[in-house]
Design a protein around this motif. Structure first.
Motif, PDB file in Angstrom:
ATOM      1  N   MET A   1     -30.599  55.658   4.988  1.00  0.00           N
ATOM      2  CA  MET A   1     -30.193  54.749   6.036  1.00  0.00           C
ATOM      3  C   MET A   1     -28.765  54.252   5.814  1.00  0.00           C
ATOM      4  SD  MET A   1     -31.098  53.326   8.761  1.00  0.00           S
ATOM      5  CE  MET A   1     -30.615  52.002   9.781  1.00  0.00           C
ATOM      6  N   MET A   2     -28.443  53.920   4.559  1.00  0.00           N
ATOM      7  CA  MET A   2     -27.094  53.420   4.257  1.00  0.00           C
ATOM      8  C   MET A   2     -26.031  54.494   4.526  1.00  0.00           C
ATOM      9  SD  MET A   2     -25.457  50.861   3.388  1.00  0.00           S
ATOM     10  CE  MET A   2     -23.873  50.394   2.819  1.00  0.00           C
ATOM     11  N   GLU A   3     -26.396  55.756   4.282  1.00  0.00           N
ATOM     12  CA  GLU A   3     -25.453  56.840   4.535  1.00  0.00           C
ATOM     13  C   GLU A   3     -25.136  56.944   6.024  1.00  0.00           C
ATOM     14  OE1 GLU A   3     -28.278  57.296   2.824  1.00  0.00           O
ATOM     15  OE2 GLU A   3     -27.548  57.572   0.794  1.00  0.00           O
ATOM     16  N   VAL A   5     -25.234  54.457   8.249  1.00  0.00           N
ATOM     17  CA  VAL A   5     -24.387  53.318   8.618  1.00  0.00           C
ATOM     18  C   VAL A   5     -22.945  53.572   8.189  1.00  0.00           C
ATOM     19  CG1 VAL A   5     -23.961  50.869   8.189  1.00  0.00           C
ATOM     20  CG2 VAL A   5     -26.291  51.677   8.578  1.00  0.00           C
ATOM     21  N   LEU A   6     -22.771  54.088   6.976  1.00  0.00           N
ATOM     22  CA  LEU A   6     -21.421  54.377   6.481  1.00  0.00           C
ATOM     23  C   LEU A   6     -20.750  55.467   7.314  1.00  0.00           C
ATOM     24  CD1 LEU A   6     -19.334  53.719   4.299  1.00  0.00           C
ATOM     25  CD2 LEU A   6     -20.331  55.549   2.940  1.00  0.00           C
ATOM     26  N   THR A  52     -24.142  50.840  -7.450  1.00  0.00           N
ATOM     27  CA  THR A  52     -23.896  49.458  -7.848  1.00  0.00           C
ATOM     28  C   THR A  52     -24.501  49.214  -9.218  1.00  0.00           C
ATOM     29  OG1 THR A  52     -25.915  48.721  -6.749  1.00  0.00           O
ATOM     30  CG2 THR A  52     -23.877  48.640  -5.465  1.00  0.00           C
TER      31      THR A  52
END
Length: 114
Positions: A1-3, A5-6, A52
Motif C-alpha cells: 500500500m505504501m508503495e 501512495v509513493l 525505518t
C-alpha cells in the motif's frame, strides 16, 4: 500500500511539474521546475529502500545488505534540495529583473495580442 501512495505522489508531482513547465508565465515555469525536482528527489529516496529504524552503515564480514539503509541516496537528495533552493531563488531574481526590463512576465517577454 505504501508503495502505491509513493508512486502516486511521484506521478502527480511529475505530471504537475511538466504541466506547469508548459505554461506561458515565468513564475509557473519556476514552480514547475520545483515540483519536478521534488518528484525526482522522492524517486531517488525510494530507490534507496525505505526502511525505518535501520542503521545506515555496514559493519563486519557476514552482513546481509537488505537489513540496512543505503545512505548515498539520502545524501544525494539532501544536496539536491539545497542546490534546488538556491537555483529557485536565483531564477526568481532573474525573473523579477526581466519583468522590470520588459514589463511582462510572459516567457517570451511580450503579451500575446488578443
Amino acid at each position: 500500500m505504501m508503495e502505491l501512495v509513493l508512486a502516486l505522489a511521484i506521478g502527480v508531482l511529475a505530471a504537475s511539474g511538466v504541466w506547469l513547465l508548459l505554461r506561458p508565465r515565468t513564475f509557473q515555469v519556476i514552480m514547475g521546475l520545483a515540483l519536478l525536482s521534488y518528484a525526482v528527489n522522492l524517486f531517488i529516496v525510494a530507490m534507496g529502500r525505505l526502511r525505518t529504524g535501520a542503521p545506515p552503515v555496514l559493519k563486519g564480514d557476514n552482513i546481509d545488505p537488505s537489513h540496512y539503509t543505503d545512505p548515498t541516496p539520502q545524501a544525494l537528495v539532501l544536496t539536491a534540495i539545497v542546490i534546488g533552493f538556491a537555483l529557485t531563488a536565483l531564477f526568481l531574481v532573474v525573473i523579477l529583473a526581466a519583468r522590470g526590463i520588459t514589463g511582462s512576465d510572459h516567457v517570451d517577454g511580450k503579451e500575446p495580442e488578443a
